[in-house]
Design an enzyme around this catalytic site. Structure first.
Site, short mmCIF file in Angstrom:
data_model
loop_
_atom_site.label_atom_id
_atom_site.label_comp_id
_atom_site.label_asym_id
_atom_site.label_seq_id
_atom_site.Cartn_x
_atom_site.Cartn_y
_atom_site.Cartn_z
N LYS A 121 42.86 53.72 50.27
CA LYS A 121 42.80 52.25 50.38
C LYS A 121 42.78 51.86 51.86
O LYS A 121 43.51 52.47 52.67
CB LYS A 121 44.02 51.65 49.68
CG LYS A 121 44.06 50.13 49.66
CD LYS A 121 45.25 49.64 48.84
CE LYS A 121 45.25 48.11 48.78
NZ LYS A 121 46.37 47.58 47.98
N SER A 163 49.46 45.36 42.69
CA SER A 163 48.22 45.88 43.27
C SER A 163 47.77 47.28 42.91
O SER A 163 46.65 47.64 43.25
CB SER A 163 48.29 45.74 44.78
OG SER A 163 48.43 44.36 45.10
N SER A 182 45.42 44.29 44.36
CA SER A 182 44.57 44.28 45.52
C SER A 182 43.85 45.60 45.76
O SER A 182 42.92 45.65 46.57
CB SER A 182 45.37 43.90 46.77
OG SER A 182 46.34 44.86 47.01
#
Lengths: 468, 473
Positions: free
Chosen positions: B82, B181, B157
């Protein structure tokens, strides 16, 4: 002395100064700890004089993702300072974030302590003109230093070597009432810090910084702050940018006069931060005028709170050495020294320890009752002994020899010389017939007889005269 | 079967048995990226060149020593990171235009651990900028699409991470979970996602959103894969003072144990009105499945649930406003005007709630509420072993459907936020489909109970095998 040219207000007004203003001064002192590493990372904390931005890492540069891990030694040293100032150490303490923007603050916040500092409610006794005063210590807490801004013609450079260096902040109650008192307090704090060995506490190098907060009270009792805190003035002026004790005194005296003039003209003094100008010898309003700053303090979420048990605190307390005031009293008593001499000997721990080593050696090794504690003291104070080159034992031996040397009287010396000449006729004859070695021989004998108490040169000269 | 469709377990076995090489495995994922990225937008940066070099190096290691997997348990496995994680010498943007050129000089601890275990970084995934969001639509680099339906969000997210694993662009991906997330993208993309106990995995090197909420986890196709990764990433880190000394067990050892006799709590506050009927139905079927596996079901109440959103949206923006202060445009990054709307919203809100005069009314009060929400769970775990709950009140929604209304987006956090407030772990496992869209459920446990969560998830997974339904791409 105030430089009249630079005071921005009129002095031609007839001022009735029948009010008795008492200066009310609190001091904030920042001390840079000389730990090996910085407060929240492993970078070297030794930044002075090094090439810029060479002692940095993601943490002290405030790079995204970096996290702070507290330096245990620094925290212990903060408590050590607090204990040396007679503070309490509350069971729980924590770090907080102090949020504001400035280019030398890489994270946009400083990790400091807000409402639960490591040490609280201490006191320091100082002697001002033969009178003892107690200055209350409000708090002693831990925080990190910022980077350093260097202004050049084209703009400003930032050196982050200093960012993250451990700082201990010592805050007093407004118990100080004159510039002289402030200076004495600062000198005492500096002395204690150096005794503890936790910082060089050098104002010129920035390892000790001072910011006085000055206001004037209208009461004519000296100890108002200790009994009636609610009667404190409703403003205080903070002065920054002072880098010596001399300037602290000057800045405070200037402020007292400036504020006196304003109050006497019936003006109210606004709460502000001013900077000391060395060049102009006055305080000036700081260019960046801010309203009362809101730092939006909140508990630092990256560092769990600290809990101290009494054993941990006791263990740190044992590391507090005998402090200067106590040492002074003991030196006067144990070594029968006057206050003046004892003061000089206890100014630094290094010299004090050296002195005690000398006395220890004197008592245990050399049974010479012509040397006493005062002679040793005199020697160190007046002759300015190089304590790094001369060991205590060497010093005592040297003293001992000297004192023995001086106990030989002229008559005794005369007797010895005569005796040598009578008992060594052959050598005398040899010398008179031109053999220089015979003189050396006689000198050697004389040295042996006088037990080295007279210099060889002196003996030689005496013999030469006698042998003409 | 295409190599990119393998689970990590199958990939390791295949590499060990030399059925295929690392080079082929990584190549398969890289091809997948080439083919799909136009549609998915799951990656911000791909690491193609280095990944291929690493793959060759891994093949050499395997050839020299077939026991190398004991030392390097993730050798040759392609992972997507990420973009909130610092990766040394590899561009890291946090999904934001502010640091669109930022190249970190260091690796996050978790990245270092994965590399040291032999994993190969295939790229940096797209995300809601700074972690602010639960759909991926707050990315400054355009939204990521859901592989199961390209008109829908993959959840956020960690949107890119969810999409990348699910579509076969990598075999696993890292994520962060501050308020949904990891779990939401896992639910929307038919994946297993772990939100570990706070302090279980190091946050060092991962850009902080809300420091006392952020947890570091990952998304995989199966429970076994997920358990293996946690064995590598968990553990105390001397660079993160909030990690704990708690021992890291061999999580894969928990898999295969029976769940007979386990008590599962069903909190009534989590089956809220306004929840999609299909989601509710599927979730109840999953609960029934747990009963057939031998678990006992108990109805429980978590009374402070309704206050969790208010608590969350005071504390989190407060910490955000402070954590984003370092982006001053001096040492790195662009000027602060470059922040997206959501980031600005949160900075302003957080600055306000911390302000003098408001701190007591908002921040302090929310902190006290936090303790109460935490206590809700502590009480519940005295009478149940784990808690089961839906991961989302809705099916994956269409892009733009909720984007106009921030409040509606916040509502999808109801099922998620209390877990972050309490700092406890939660595992999302796929529990069914409706309209060909994935549905997930949370298995929630007390602190450091990740092993138990994997155990329950695995038992359910073996019975249902939802992971086998791959997206039609």
């Amino acid at each position: 002395m105030i430089d009249k040219k630079n005071i921005p207000f009129r002095r031609d007004i007839n001022i009735a100064t029948n009010r008795n203003y008492i200066p009310i001064i609190g001091l904030e002192v920042h001390v840079e700890l000389k730990t090996l590493s910085k407060m929240f990372c492993g970078c070297s904390a030794d930044y002075f004089g090094h090439e810029p931005n060479t002692h940095c890492c993601p943490v002290c540069l405030g790079l995204p993702g970096a996290l702070p891990v507290p330096n245990k030694k620094a925290v212990e040293w903060c408590i050590l300072i607090g204990l040396a100032l007679n503070c309490d150490v509350p069971e729980i303490s924590k770090f907080d974030r102090k949020n504001y923007f400035y280019p030398d603050l890489p994270k946009g916040y400083q990790i400091s302590q807000y409402d639960m500092p490591l040490c609280v409610n201490g006191e320091l006794r100082i002697k001002n003109s033969e009178k003892w005063e107690t200055i209350r210590i409000r708090r002693v807490h831990m925080e990190e230093d910022t980077g350093k801004l260097i202004h050049i013609p084209d703009g400003t450079l930032i050196d982050f070597n200093r960012s993250g260096v451990p700082l201990v902040e010592i805050v007093t109650e407004p118990d100080i009432h004159s510039a002289q008192e402030a200076k004495i307090y600062l000198q005492k704090v500096q002395q204690i810090i150096r005794y503890l060995g936790v910082s060089d506490a050098d104002m010129e190098k920035g390892s000790m910084r001072c910011e006085p907060n000055i206001s004037l009270g209208e009461h004519n009792t000296k100890h108002i702050t200790q009994n009636t805190n609610s009667k404190l003035p409703n403003y205080k002026v903070e002065v920054k940018n002072i880098n010596s004790f001399k300037f602290v005194e000057k800045a405070i005296n200037y402020e007292i006069e400036r504020q006196k003039e304003l109050l006497n003209r019936g003006e109210t003094i606004k709460q502000e931060t001013r900077g000391w100008s060395e060049i102009k010898s006055c305080t000036l309003p700081q260019r960046s005028k801010e309203d009362a700053k809101d730092y939006r303090y909140f508990p630092e979420p990256d560092i769990p709170p600290m809990r101290w048990d009494k054993y941990q605190v006791e263990s740190i307390k044992h590391q507090v050495p005998e402090l200067p005031d106590a040492k002074l009293v003991r030196f006067m008593k144990d070594y029968k020294l006057g206050e003046y001499d004892a003061n000089i000997l206890t100014t630094s721990l290094l010299i004090a320890n050296y002195y005690e080593e000398c006395i220890k050696y004197l008592i245990s090794s050399i049974k010479d009752n012509t040397i006493n504690t005062k002679t040793v003291a005199n020697l160190i104070i007046n002759k300015k002994v190089n304590i790094t080159k001369t060991t205590p034992s060497q010093l005592i031996q040297m003293l001992s020899q000297k004192s023995q040397m001086s106990t030989l009287s002229d008559e005794e010396l005369e007797k010895i010389i005569q005796s040598i000449l009578i008992n060594n006729q052959k050598a005398v004859a040899d010398y008179k017939s031109g053999k220089q070695q015979a003189l050396m021989f006689l000198v050697g004998l004389a040295m042996r007889e006088t037990k080295g108490q007279v210099q060889a040169e002196k003996l030689r000269n005496i013999l030469i005269v006698k042998l003409i | 079967m295409e190599l990119f469709n393998l689970t990590i377990k199958e990939a390791i076995e295949g590499l060990k048995e030399k059925k295929f090489s690392c080079f082929e495995l990584v190549g398969s994922c890289l091809d997948r990226i080439s083919t799909l990225e136009r549609k998915l937008n799951a990656f911000i940066t791909t690491n193609k060149q280095k990944a291929i070099e690493e793959a060759k190096r891994c093949d050499n290691l395997i050839n020299q020593n077939k026991d190398i997997f004991i030392k390097l348990p993730l050798l040759g496995i392609p992972v997507a990171i990420k973009d909130l994680f610092s990766t040394k010498d590899l561009k890291t943007t946090a999904g934001s235009k502010i640091i669109n050129q930022y190249i970190p000089p260091y690796d996050a601890t978790v990245v270092r651990k994965l590399i040291e275990a032999g994993a190969i970084i295939i790229g940096k995934t797209n995300e809601d900028a700074w972690g602010h969001g639960s759909s991926g639509e707050n990315s400054d680099y355009n939204p990521t699409k859901n592989p199961y339906d390209l008109t829908r969000v993959p959840g956020g997210s960690s949107s890119g991470s969810g999409s990348a694993v699910s579509s076969g662009e990598c075999l696993f991906a890292t994520g962060t979970d501050t308020g949904s997330s990891i779990r939401l993208p896992a639910a929307f993309c038919n994946l297993v996602g772990i939100k570990p106990t706070y302090g279980r995995v190091s946050r060092y090197g991962i850009m902080a959103m809300a420091s006392s909420f952020d947890t570091i986890g990952h998304l995989t196709k199966t429970t076994w894969d997920n358990a293996l990764i946690l064995e590598v990433t968990a553990g105390q880190d001397s660079l993160d003072a909030t990690t704990v000394q708690h021992e890291v067990p061999k999580y894969t050892d928990f898999l295969g144990k029976s769940i007979k006799g386990l008590t599962i709590g069903i909190p009534k506050e989590y089956f809220v009105t306004g929840m999609d009927h299909k989601v509710e139905k599927i979730t109840h079927e999953a609960i029934k499945k747990m009963e057939t596996l031998g678990a006992k079901i108990k109805n429980i109440s978590l009374p402070y649930t309704e206050y969790a959103i208010a608590c969350y949206y005071i504390l989190v923006p407060s910490e955000i406003s402070s954590n984003l202060a370092r982006f001053d445009g001096i040492r790195f990054g662009n000027e602060r005007e470059t922040f997206g709307d959501e980031a600005k919203r949160r900075i302003m809100l957080g600055t306000y709630t911390l302000s003098a005069g408001y701190y007591d009314a908002y921040y302090l009060r929310a902190c006290k509420l936090r303790s109460l929400i935490k206590k809700d769970f502590e009480s519940a775990f005295k009478i149940v072993d784990i808690i089961l709950a839906p991961s989302s009140p809705t099916l994956p929604f269409k892009i733009g459907e909720k984007a106009d209304n921030p409040l509606q987006m916040y509502l999808s956090d109801i099922l998620m936020c209390p877990i972050n407030i309490a700092g406890i772990p939660s595992l999302n496992v796929p529990c069914g489909f409706s309209e060909n869209l994935p549905i997930g459920m949370q298995i929630i446990g007390p602190q450091f109970s990740e092993g138990l969560l994997f155990q329950v998830g695995y038992a359910y997974e073996q019975e249902t095998e939802w992971f086998k339904i791959r997206p039609k791409l």
